[in-house]
Scaffold this motif. Sequence first.
Motif, short mmCIF file in Angstrom:
data_model
loop_
_atom_site.label_atom_id
_atom_site.label_comp_id
_atom_site.label_asym_id
_atom_site.label_seq_id
_atom_site.Cartn_x
_atom_site.Cartn_y
_atom_site.Cartn_z
N LEU A 149 0.99 -1.10 0.13
CA LEU A 149 0.06 0.40 -0.20
C LEU A 149 0.63 1.30 -0.24
CD1 LEU A 149 -2.51 -0.92 1.92
CD2 LEU A 149 -3.00 -0.18 -0.33
N THR A 150 1.78 1.50 0.95
CA THR A 150 2.38 2.14 0.68
C THR A 150 4.06 2.74 0.12
OG1 THR A 150 3.69 2.23 2.95
CG2 THR A 150 1.14 2.76 2.83
N ASP A 151 4.54 1.24 -0.04
CA ASP A 151 6.05 1.55 -0.59
C ASP A 151 5.86 0.12 -0.83
OD1 ASP A 151 7.98 1.91 -0.87
OD2 ASP A 151 9.34 0.70 1.06
N PRO A 152 5.37 -0.40 -2.52
CA PRO A 152 5.02 -1.28 -3.48
C PRO A 152 6.29 -1.30 -3.62
CG PRO A 152 4.23 -0.23 -4.41
CD PRO A 152 4.61 0.81 -2.93
N ASP A 153 7.20 -0.73 -4.61
CA ASP A 153 8.45 -0.90 -5.32
C ASP A 153 9.81 -1.35 -3.64
OD1 ASP A 153 7.90 1.72 -4.28
OD2 ASP A 153 8.96 2.15 -6.15
N GLY A 154 9.19 -0.62 -3.05
CA GLY A 154 10.10 -1.36 -1.56
C GLY A 154 10.45 -2.89 -1.46
N LEU A 155 11.39 -2.81 -1.11
CA LEU A 155 12.37 -4.43 -0.54
C LEU A 155 12.47 -4.37 1.45
CD1 LEU A 155 11.61 -7.48 -1.85
CD2 LEU A 155 14.10 -7.08 -2.54
N VAL A 156 11.60 -5.47 1.74
CA VAL A 156 12.24 -5.72 2.91
C VAL A 156 13.02 -6.94 3.04
CG1 VAL A 156 11.70 -6.48 5.68
CG2 VAL A 156 10.18 -4.52 4.28
N PHE A 157 12.89 -8.02 2.73
CA PHE A 157 13.50 -9.11 1.76
C PHE A 157 12.58 -10.17 0.94
CE2 PHE A 157 11.50 -10.28 5.51
CZ PHE A 157 10.71 -11.57 5.05
N GLY A 158 12.63 -10.42 0.30
CA GLY A 158 12.00 -11.81 -0.54
C GLY A 158 13.02 -12.77 -0.92
N TYR A 159 12.35 -14.16 -1.91
CA TYR A 159 13.22 -15.52 -2.15
C TYR A 159 12.46 -15.65 -3.36
CZ TYR A 159 13.56 -15.97 3.33
OH TYR A 159 13.64 -15.27 4.55
N VAL A 160 13.06 -16.29 -3.97
CA VAL A 160 12.38 -17.06 -5.49
C VAL A 160 12.69 -18.61 -5.27
CG1 VAL A 160 13.23 -17.19 -7.69
CG2 VAL A 160 13.82 -15.26 -6.88
N VAL A 161 11.17 -18.93 -5.43
CA VAL A 161 11.25 -20.58 -4.89
C VAL A 161 11.34 -20.94 -6.57
CG1 VAL A 161 10.38 -19.79 -3.03
CG2 VAL A 161 9.38 -20.64 -4.90
N ASN A 162 11.81 -22.01 -6.40
CA ASN A 162 12.24 -22.93 -7.02
C ASN A 162 12.50 -22.96 -8.44
OD1 ASN A 162 11.24 -25.83 -5.59
ND2 ASN A 162 9.10 -25.48 -6.52
N GLU A 163 13.82 -21.79 -8.34
CA GLU A 163 14.18 -21.43 -9.51
C GLU A 163 15.58 -22.18 -10.56
OE1 GLU A 163 16.47 -16.83 -10.63
OE2 GLU A 163 17.08 -18.01 -8.26
N GLY A 164 15.82 -23.28 -8.98
CA GLY A 164 17.14 -24.96 -9.55
C GLY A 164 16.23 -25.59 -10.21
N ALA A 186 8.21 -8.57 -8.82
CA ALA A 186 6.67 -8.09 -8.31
C ALA A 186 6.80 -6.52 -7.98
CB ALA A 186 6.61 -8.33 -6.84
N CYS A 187 8.17 -6.04 -7.25
CA CYS A 187 9.05 -4.71 -6.86
C CYS A 187 8.90 -4.16 -8.83
CB CYS A 187 10.16 -5.04 -6.43
SG CYS A 187 9.93 -5.16 -4.71
N SER A 188 9.26 -5.19 -9.20
CA SER A 188 9.36 -4.16 -10.98
C SER A 188 7.99 -3.73 -11.46
CB SER A 188 10.31 -5.56 -11.67
OG SER A 188 11.18 -5.59 -11.73
N LEU A 189 6.57 -4.48 -11.77
CA LEU A 189 5.60 -4.53 -11.33
C LEU A 189 5.04 -3.29 -10.83
CD1 LEU A 189 4.47 -7.74 -11.79
CD2 LEU A 189 5.23 -6.76 -13.62
N TRP A 190 5.50 -3.35 -9.22
CA TRP A 190 5.40 -2.37 -8.82
C TRP A 190 5.92 -0.82 -9.60
CZ3 TRP A 190 0.76 -1.26 -6.32
CH2 TRP A 190 0.16 -2.91 -5.18
N MET A 191 7.31 -1.20 -9.83
CA MET A 191 7.55 0.39 -10.55
C MET A 191 7.25 1.00 -11.77
SD MET A 191 11.49 -0.68 -9.53
CE MET A 191 11.81 -1.61 -8.22
N MET A 192 6.95 -0.15 -12.88
CA MET A 192 5.64 0.33 -13.99
C MET A 192 4.92 1.43 -14.06
SD MET A 192 5.75 -3.57 -15.69
CE MET A 192 6.77 -4.13 -16.78
#
Length: 192
Positions: A149-164, A186-192
């Motif tokens: 809601l207030t910082d959609p292009d910000g990031l505290v932390f994240g995980y990519v799952v099953n990339e391997g 997700a952050c890239s989509l919010w930055m658009m």
Amino acid sequence: VVWRYKGEDNARFHKMMEVFLSCLDDALKHKEWYDLFGDLFMAWSGDKKYRGQCFTPADLFNLMADITILPDTKFPTAEIRAFGKRSLISDCACGSSRTLLAGHARYIRLHQRSPYLIGEDLDALCCKMSAVTTPVHGCFGEVVCHNTLTDPDGLVFGYVVNEGLYPFRPGIPTIRHIDRPEESVACSLWMM
């Protein structure tokens, strides 16, 4: 990254993972998906309702997926670095990922191809539960801890799952930590 655990800790983790996978295997004999961590969380928090959270019952998410994911539904798509062009299913307040798990199961049933799931939540514990639950269900995607809601292009932390494991290689589910917004779809989509 330095592994700080001792041999006896590793043995405990291994045993916990065996129990987790055994419970998941038993539950999946009767349903398409199961949110073990969400159920454990609700049982653990009991009447305290940690931060006021109580997760919606699985049957309601299955109904929502059946209503919204139809054979002719047009999903937004994106070219994802390691996953190629994928349909996107996103939940901006994912909790323990029940919406994503129900959507993933329904999408695969209709399209025989895994979508890219994006789970976002402000609660770090929910993000961690989602990051452990989604890969063992064979999901591809990411879980991002931030305020949509207030910082959609910000990031505290994240995980990519099953990339391997892409594209459908057998093996142990993978979780990769991300800490920069530009690493997150997700952050890239919010930055658009």
